[in-house]
Design an enzyme around this catalytic site. Structure first.
Site, short mmCIF file in Angstrom:
data_model
loop_
_atom_site.label_atom_id
_atom_site.label_comp_id
_atom_site.label_asym_id
_atom_site.label_seq_id
_atom_site.Cartn_x
_atom_site.Cartn_y
_atom_site.Cartn_z
N HIS A 28 34.88 64.23 49.14
CA HIS A 28 34.18 63.41 50.12
C HIS A 28 34.32 63.25 51.30
CE1 HIS A 28 30.60 62.82 47.33
NE2 HIS A 28 30.31 64.07 48.06
N GLU A 199 33.84 54.14 42.28
CA GLU A 199 33.46 54.05 44.18
C GLU A 199 33.73 53.12 44.32
OE1 GLU A 199 31.09 55.66 45.85
OE2 GLU A 199 29.99 57.26 44.57
ZN ZN Z 1 31.23 60.13 47.43
#
Ligand code: ZN
Length: 284
Positions: A28, A199
């Site tokens: 991303h 994350e």
């Molecule tokens: Zn992501």
């Protein structure tokens, strides 16, 4: 560096069966903290730090720091040049529409079929826009023993990194996440492998004992990366796969200072600031 799009770093000493840790980041493109974490992992692994040396002697690290270079170049938040969220296309990536994914998947499938390779970890690094701290997503399995084994690495990381939260770490099998790297690899690799999404918050973390959130900086993101890297030694020692009696903490003088930074040219101001915040906690 095999191509401008997919950079692979291999660090190994020859062994009968190569233990492999595979790390990817920046699928991303807007999640730039993932790049700083990846940088921290790489800086640590190529350093003269004793833990890094032991890891290099026993484990091969394959690192793809940027899975979506077109999206990063364009300043996209989530999609590739062609408008795909690449992290929903691991099941059947197209060589022309999702070329980086296709190439990396081919490499992983090929390594997984090689009897001399034991692909033990797949970690895909992201940044999260609403949660604080670092945390992980893992997969859900029927076997209780496998579920427990999966929790070991995040628990160890929680011990090493004051900004990593095990309580925010969760395991799921949402249908919507079926095309993610973590879910796909969890289905592909055997039950001795561990697949996670790592994350990290876009903005801040709460360390134990602190009353206010601490804003993340480039340095603290990189520090989390260094903590991720050194946690592999804790994991392999815990499982008696590495028995070398080498120090793993900053309390040893040889581990302090610039050793893991050699050649990076970065200053240490952020490091000092963090030690003040976290007291004696041994962290990177
Ligand atoms: Zn992501």
């Amino acid at each position: 560096m095999s191509s401008p799009h997919v950079s692979v770093i291999s660090l190994l000493m020859p062994e009968q069966e190569k233990r492999v840790v595979f790390l990817t980041a920046r699928v991303h493109p807007g999640e730039s903290p993932a790049s700083f974490i990846c940088q921290g992992v790489i800086d640590f692994l190529v350093s003269q730090h004793p833990v890094a040396r032991v890891l290099r002697d026993h484990v091969v690290f394959k690192i793809v720091p940027m899975l979506n270079p077109d999206g990063v170049y364009l300043g996209n938040y989530r999609c590739s040049l062609m408008g795909f969220d690449l992290n929903r296309h691991w099941q059947d990536p197209s060589p022309w529409a999702h070329p980086t994914l296709h190439a990396v998947k081919q490499l992983i499938v090929q390594m997984n079929q090689d009897p001399k390779v034991s692909l033990e970890f797949y970690i895909d690094v992201h940044a999260h826009s609403t949660m604080m701290n670092g945390f992980m997503y893992g997969n859900v399995f029927e076997e209780e023993e496998r579920v427990h084994r999966q929790a070991v690495f995040p628990r160890l990381l929680c011990h090493n990194a004051p900004d990593f939260s095990f309580s925010s770490t969760s395991f799921n099998r949402d249908v919507v996440k079926a095309g993610t790297g973590r879910r796909f690899m969890g289905g592909l690799l055997d039950d001795t492998s561990y697949c996670y999404t790592l994350e990290v918050s876009f903005y801040s973390y709460m360390a134990a004992g602190s009353s206010a959130p601490v804003p993340y900086t480039e340095e603290t993101y990189m520090k989390l990366g260094r903590n991720v890297a050194r946690t592999f030694l804790d994991y392999y020692r815990l499982n008696n796969l590495i028995d070398e009696n080498k120090p793993t903490s900053l309390s040893n003088s040889s581990l302090d200072g610039q050793s893991y930074r050699q050649g990076s040219g970065r200053n240490t101001d952020g490091e000092k600031g963090d030690r003040r915040i976290h007291g004696n906690k041994e962290d990177f």
